[in-house]
Design a protein around this motif. Structure first.
Motif, mmCIF file in Angstrom:
data_model
loop_
_atom_site.group_PDB
_atom_site.id
_atom_site.type_symbol
_atom_site.label_atom_id
_atom_site.label_comp_id
_atom_site.label_asym_id
_atom_site.label_seq_id
_atom_site.Cartn_x
_atom_site.Cartn_y
_atom_site.Cartn_z
ATOM 1 N N PHE A 171 0.799 -1.168 -0.010
ATOM 2 C CA PHE A 171 0.010 -0.019 -0.043
ATOM 3 C C PHE A 171 0.819 1.424 0.009
ATOM 4 O O PHE A 171 0.371 2.412 -0.034
ATOM 5 C CB PHE A 171 -0.958 -0.035 1.116
ATOM 6 N N LEU A 172 2.060 1.110 0.212
ATOM 7 C CA LEU A 172 3.118 2.287 0.319
ATOM 8 C C LEU A 172 3.538 2.670 -1.155
ATOM 9 O O LEU A 172 4.031 3.920 -1.397
ATOM 10 C CB LEU A 172 4.206 2.018 0.988
ATOM 11 N N LYS A 173 2.873 1.964 -1.954
ATOM 12 C CA LYS A 173 3.402 2.514 -3.425
ATOM 13 C C LYS A 173 1.903 2.654 -4.206
ATOM 14 O O LYS A 173 0.634 2.337 -3.660
ATOM 15 C CB LYS A 173 3.849 1.174 -4.296
ATOM 16 N N PRO A 174 1.885 3.576 -4.989
ATOM 17 C CA PRO A 174 2.972 4.334 -5.719
ATOM 18 C C PRO A 174 3.215 5.424 -4.683
ATOM 19 O O PRO A 174 2.492 5.943 -4.201
ATOM 20 C CB PRO A 174 2.374 4.707 -7.294
ATOM 21 N N PHE A 175 4.531 5.984 -5.067
ATOM 22 C CA PHE A 175 5.086 7.024 -4.337
ATOM 23 C C PHE A 175 5.366 8.345 -5.213
ATOM 24 O O PHE A 175 5.676 8.372 -6.270
ATOM 25 C CB PHE A 175 6.385 6.664 -3.487
ATOM 26 N N MET A 176 4.660 9.129 -4.700
ATOM 27 C CA MET A 176 4.707 10.582 -5.311
ATOM 28 C C MET A 176 3.973 10.288 -6.867
ATOM 29 O O MET A 176 4.393 10.994 -7.819
ATOM 30 C CB MET A 176 6.051 11.166 -5.735
ATOM 31 N N SER A 177 2.870 9.709 -6.911
ATOM 32 C CA SER A 177 2.144 9.603 -7.879
ATOM 33 C C SER A 177 1.442 10.815 -8.618
ATOM 34 O O SER A 177 1.290 10.772 -9.888
ATOM 35 C CB SER A 177 1.034 8.529 -7.761
ATOM 36 N N HIS A 178 1.363 11.809 -7.686
ATOM 37 C CA HIS A 178 0.975 13.128 -8.203
ATOM 38 C C HIS A 178 2.009 14.157 -8.234
ATOM 39 O O HIS A 178 1.505 15.383 -8.083
ATOM 40 C CB HIS A 178 -0.524 13.402 -7.515
ATOM 41 N N GLY A 179 3.220 13.857 -8.244
ATOM 42 C CA GLY A 179 4.199 15.019 -7.902
ATOM 43 C C GLY A 179 4.330 15.511 -6.582
ATOM 44 O O GLY A 179 4.164 14.736 -5.595
ATOM 45 N N ILE A 180 5.164 16.578 -6.423
ATOM 46 C CA ILE A 180 5.470 17.094 -5.343
ATOM 47 C C ILE A 180 4.594 17.735 -4.478
ATOM 48 O O ILE A 180 4.419 18.157 -3.508
ATOM 49 C CB ILE A 180 6.914 17.862 -5.544
ATOM 50 N N LYS A 181 3.381 18.296 -5.338
ATOM 51 C CA LYS A 181 2.432 19.369 -4.763
ATOM 52 C C LYS A 181 1.664 18.707 -3.692
ATOM 53 O O LYS A 181 1.604 19.516 -2.600
ATOM 54 C CB LYS A 181 1.489 19.747 -6.271
ATOM 55 N N PRO A 182 1.073 17.857 -3.786
ATOM 56 C CA PRO A 182 0.585 16.989 -2.524
ATOM 57 C C PRO A 182 1.409 16.891 -1.304
ATOM 58 O O PRO A 182 0.798 17.180 -0.189
ATOM 59 C CB PRO A 182 -0.001 15.722 -2.853
ATOM 60 N N ILE A 183 2.595 16.629 -1.454
ATOM 61 C CA ILE A 183 3.482 16.570 -0.439
ATOM 62 C C ILE A 183 3.801 17.854 0.130
ATOM 63 O O ILE A 183 3.861 18.070 1.719
ATOM 64 C CB ILE A 183 4.813 15.634 -0.925
ATOM 65 N N LEU A 184 3.955 18.819 -0.621
ATOM 66 C CA LEU A 184 4.122 20.348 -0.088
ATOM 67 C C LEU A 184 2.784 20.783 0.627
ATOM 68 O O LEU A 184 2.911 21.506 1.825
ATOM 69 C CB LEU A 184 4.468 21.088 -1.247
ATOM 70 N N ASN A 185 1.753 20.199 0.092
ATOM 71 C CA ASN A 185 0.336 20.645 0.826
ATOM 72 C C ASN A 185 0.365 19.983 2.247
ATOM 73 O O ASN A 185 0.159 20.645 2.968
ATOM 74 C CB ASN A 185 -0.753 20.138 0.054
ATOM 75 N N GLY A 186 0.604 18.710 2.165
ATOM 76 C CA GLY A 186 0.795 18.178 3.469
ATOM 77 C C GLY A 186 1.760 18.783 4.520
ATOM 78 O O GLY A 186 1.658 18.866 5.497
ATOM 79 N N ALA A 187 2.924 19.182 3.910
ATOM 80 C CA ALA A 187 3.987 19.716 4.728
ATOM 81 C C ALA A 187 3.358 21.090 5.254
ATOM 82 O O ALA A 187 3.620 21.416 6.465
ATOM 83 C CB ALA A 187 5.155 20.063 3.896
ATOM 84 N N PHE A 188 2.698 21.796 4.636
ATOM 85 C CA PHE A 188 2.135 22.939 5.018
ATOM 86 C C PHE A 188 1.083 22.798 6.262
ATOM 87 O O PHE A 188 0.984 23.371 7.186
ATOM 88 C CB PHE A 188 1.273 23.805 3.683
ATOM 89 N N PHE A 189 0.200 21.668 6.257
ATOM 90 C CA PHE A 189 -0.768 21.215 7.116
ATOM 91 C C PHE A 189 -0.086 20.943 8.414
ATOM 92 O O PHE A 189 -0.234 21.144 9.429
ATOM 93 C CB PHE A 189 -1.563 20.254 6.365
ATOM 94 N N SER A 190 1.035 19.879 8.283
ATOM 95 C CA SER A 190 1.588 19.644 9.483
ATOM 96 C C SER A 190 2.726 20.620 10.195
ATOM 97 O O SER A 190 3.063 20.333 11.114
ATOM 98 C CB SER A 190 2.498 18.053 9.116
ATOM 99 N N PHE A 191 2.893 21.372 9.270
ATOM 100 C CA PHE A 191 3.825 22.563 10.017
ATOM 101 C C PHE A 191 2.991 23.305 10.757
ATOM 102 O O PHE A 191 3.260 23.692 11.737
ATOM 103 C CB PHE A 191 4.367 23.516 8.800
ATOM 104 N N GLY A 192 1.474 23.786 10.368
ATOM 105 C CA GLY A 192 0.700 24.194 11.277
ATOM 106 C C GLY A 192 0.429 23.698 12.355
ATOM 107 O O GLY A 192 0.160 24.028 13.608
ATOM 108 N N PHE A 193 0.180 22.188 12.443
ATOM 109 C CA PHE A 193 0.012 21.366 13.471
ATOM 110 C C PHE A 193 0.865 19.901 13.254
ATOM 111 O O PHE A 193 0.459 19.354 12.412
ATOM 112 C CB PHE A 193 -1.586 21.018 13.553
ATOM 113 N N PRO A 194 1.753 19.800 14.215
ATOM 114 C CA PRO A 194 2.126 20.601 15.250
ATOM 115 C C PRO A 194 3.310 21.174 15.131
ATOM 116 O O PRO A 194 3.769 22.035 16.498
ATOM 117 C CB PRO A 194 2.510 19.389 16.221
#
Length: 364
Positions: A171-194
Motif C-alpha cells: 500500500f506504500l506504492k505508488p510514491f509521489m504518483s501526483h508529483g511534489i504538490k500534494p507532499i508540499l500541501n501536507g507539509a504546510f498542514f503538518s507545519f501548522g499542526f504541530p
C-alpha cells in the motif's frame, strides 16, 4: 515569573515531547494522508525540519537571554508597545489552540464512544482538570506528565506492534504518483499542526535550571527528533493497514486498534487508544493554558499567572460552545485557516525577533 519553579532539561524535554506528540499522533495521520497520499511521511520530514529551524531560533534567543521569556526579551529588543502589537496574533491563536484541542476530545468522544452525550460534558471536565493542573505549577506538571507519557507510549506502541500482521507494505506504492504538490500541501498542514507550535516553549525555557544550556539544546532536539519519528511510524502504519482508505479514517489510530485481534484473547483494545487521546490532549491543553496565562502575565506585568488561569479556561470553554456551527466547518478551519494563522502568529514574530537579536549586541 515565579522564580521558585525550576525544572531539569530532561523534564523540559518530556514536556516538549508530550506537547508535540500528545494529540497529534492520533489526529495527524488521516488528514495528512488525505492531502499528501503515500508521501505523508515525507511531508512530516519537511515540516519537522522547519520545526527544527524554529527550535534553533528559540534556543539561540534563550542562550542570549537565559533569564528572560519570549515576551521579556521581545520588550528588551523592540520596546513595550511593539511587543504588545505583535502579541495580538499569538495570544488569539493560543486561545484558538485551547479551543481546538479540547473540542477535539469532545468530538472524538461523541463520534466514537458516547454518542448521546453532549460535547460540553467532556470539554468542561477537561478545562477544569487542566486549570487545576496549571495552578499546581510547572514542576508538578513535569513530574505528572512523565508518568502519563510512559503509559501513552506503551499503549500506542503496543497497538502498532499488535497490528503488524494486518500491514500490507504494498500500500506504500505508488510514491509521489501526483508529483511534489500534494507532499508540499501536507507539509504546510503538518507545519501548522504541530511544528509551528514549538513557539510556546520560548516562554518556558527560563524555568530550566541554569548552567545546563548545552544539555537543554541536546535534549530538545532529541525530543523533536523522536516526535518526528513517532508521527512518521504512525502514519506509515496507517497507510499499510488501510491503503487507499487511510485518508478518510478520521481517527486512524483508533480505527487501527479496532482491527487488532490476537487469538481472540486481545480484542477490542480501541479504548486504550481513546484513553491515550484524552491523556495526550489533556497534557497539551494544560501546557497551552499555562503558556497563555504566563504570556499575559509577562505582557501586562501582572503579579501571578494563577489569578487569570480560571477566567481564561472559562473563556476557552465558552468558545467551544459558540466557535463553530458544524463539524465540517471545524475541519475546514483546522485544515486551511489553522496553518496560515499559525505561521503568522508564531513563526514570523519568532523569526523577526531572532533577526533583530542577531544584529544587536546583548546588554546586561
Amino acid at each position: 515569573m515565579n522564580k521558585q519553579e525550576t525544572v531539569s532539561p530532561r523534564q523540559m524535554g518530556v514536556l516538549f515531547f508530550v506537547f508535540m506528540t500528545g494529540s497529534s499522533i492520533i489526529n495527524i495521520p488521516a488528514p495528512l494522508i488525505g492531502k499528501a497520499e503515500n508521501g505523508a511521511w515525507l511531508s512530516l520530514l519537511i515540516s519537522g525540519g522547519i520545526g527544527m529551524v524554529l527550535l534553533s531560533c528559540m534556543l539561540f534567543l534563550h542562550q542570549r537571554y537565559p533569564d528572560l521569556s519570549y515576551v521579556e526579551y521581545s520588550r528588551k529588543l523592540i520596546g513595550a508597545w511593539p511587543t504588545i502589537i505583535i502579541s495580538v496574533l499569538p495570544l488569539s491563536f493560543m486561545l484558538h489552540m485551547l479551543t481546538a484541542i479540547v473540542l477535539d476530545i469532545g468530538l472524538f468522544m461523541r463520534s466514537s464512544m458516547l454518542r448521546e452525550t453532549p460535547v460540553y460534558a467532556f470539554t468542561s471536565l477537561v478545562y477544569m482538570v487542566a486549570a487545576l493542573s496549571v495552578r499546581a505549577g510547572l514542576e508538578v506538571m513535569a513530574r505528572m506528565f512523565t508518568i502519563i507519557m510512559v503509559m501513552v507510549v506503551i499503549f500506542v506502541s503496543s497497538v502498532l506492534l499488535l497490528g503488524m500482521e494486518n500491514y500490507n507494505p504494498g500500500f506504500l506504492k505508488p510514491f509521489m504518483s501526483h508529483g511534489i504538490k500534494p507532499i508540499l500541501n501536507g507539509a504546510f498542514f503538518s507545519f501548522g499542526f504541530p511544528y509551528a507550535e514549538v513557539f510556546l516553549f520560548a516562554m518556558l525555557f527560563p524555568f530550566v535550571r541554569k548552567n545546563l544550556t548545552g544539555k537543554l539544546n541536546r535534549i530538545m532536539f532529541t525530543s523533536l527528533f523522536f516526535n518526528i519519528v513517532t508521527l512518521c511510524i504512525s502514519t506509515i502504519c496507517t497507510i499499510m493497514l488501510f491503503g487507499p482508505l487511510a485518508g478518510i479514517k478520521k481517527y486512524s489510530l483508533y480505527e487501527l486498534a479496532r482491527t487488532v485481534d490476537v487469538q481472540e484473547i486481545i480484542t477490542r483494545i480501541e479504548s486504550v487508544i481513546g484513553m491515550s487521546l484524552i491523556a495526550g490532549s489533556y497534557m497539551k491543553t494544560t501546557i497551552t493554558l499555562y503558556v497563555l496565562s504566563l504570556y499575559l502575565t509577562h505582557l501586562f506585568k501582572l503579579k501571578d499567572y494563577r489569578t487569570i488561569v480560571m477566567p481564561i479556561a472559562l473563556i476557552a470553554f465558552l468558545n467551544t460552545l459558540v466557535g463553530f456551527s458544524s463539524d465540517m466547518q471545524w475541519v475546514e478551519i483546522v485544515s486551511i485557516v489553522h496553518p496560515l494563522w499559525d505561521a503568522l502568529a508564531y513563526a514570523l514574530p519568532l523569526l523577526l525577533i531572532t533577526v533583530i537579536a542577531l544584529f544587536r549586541k546583548p546588554s546586561s
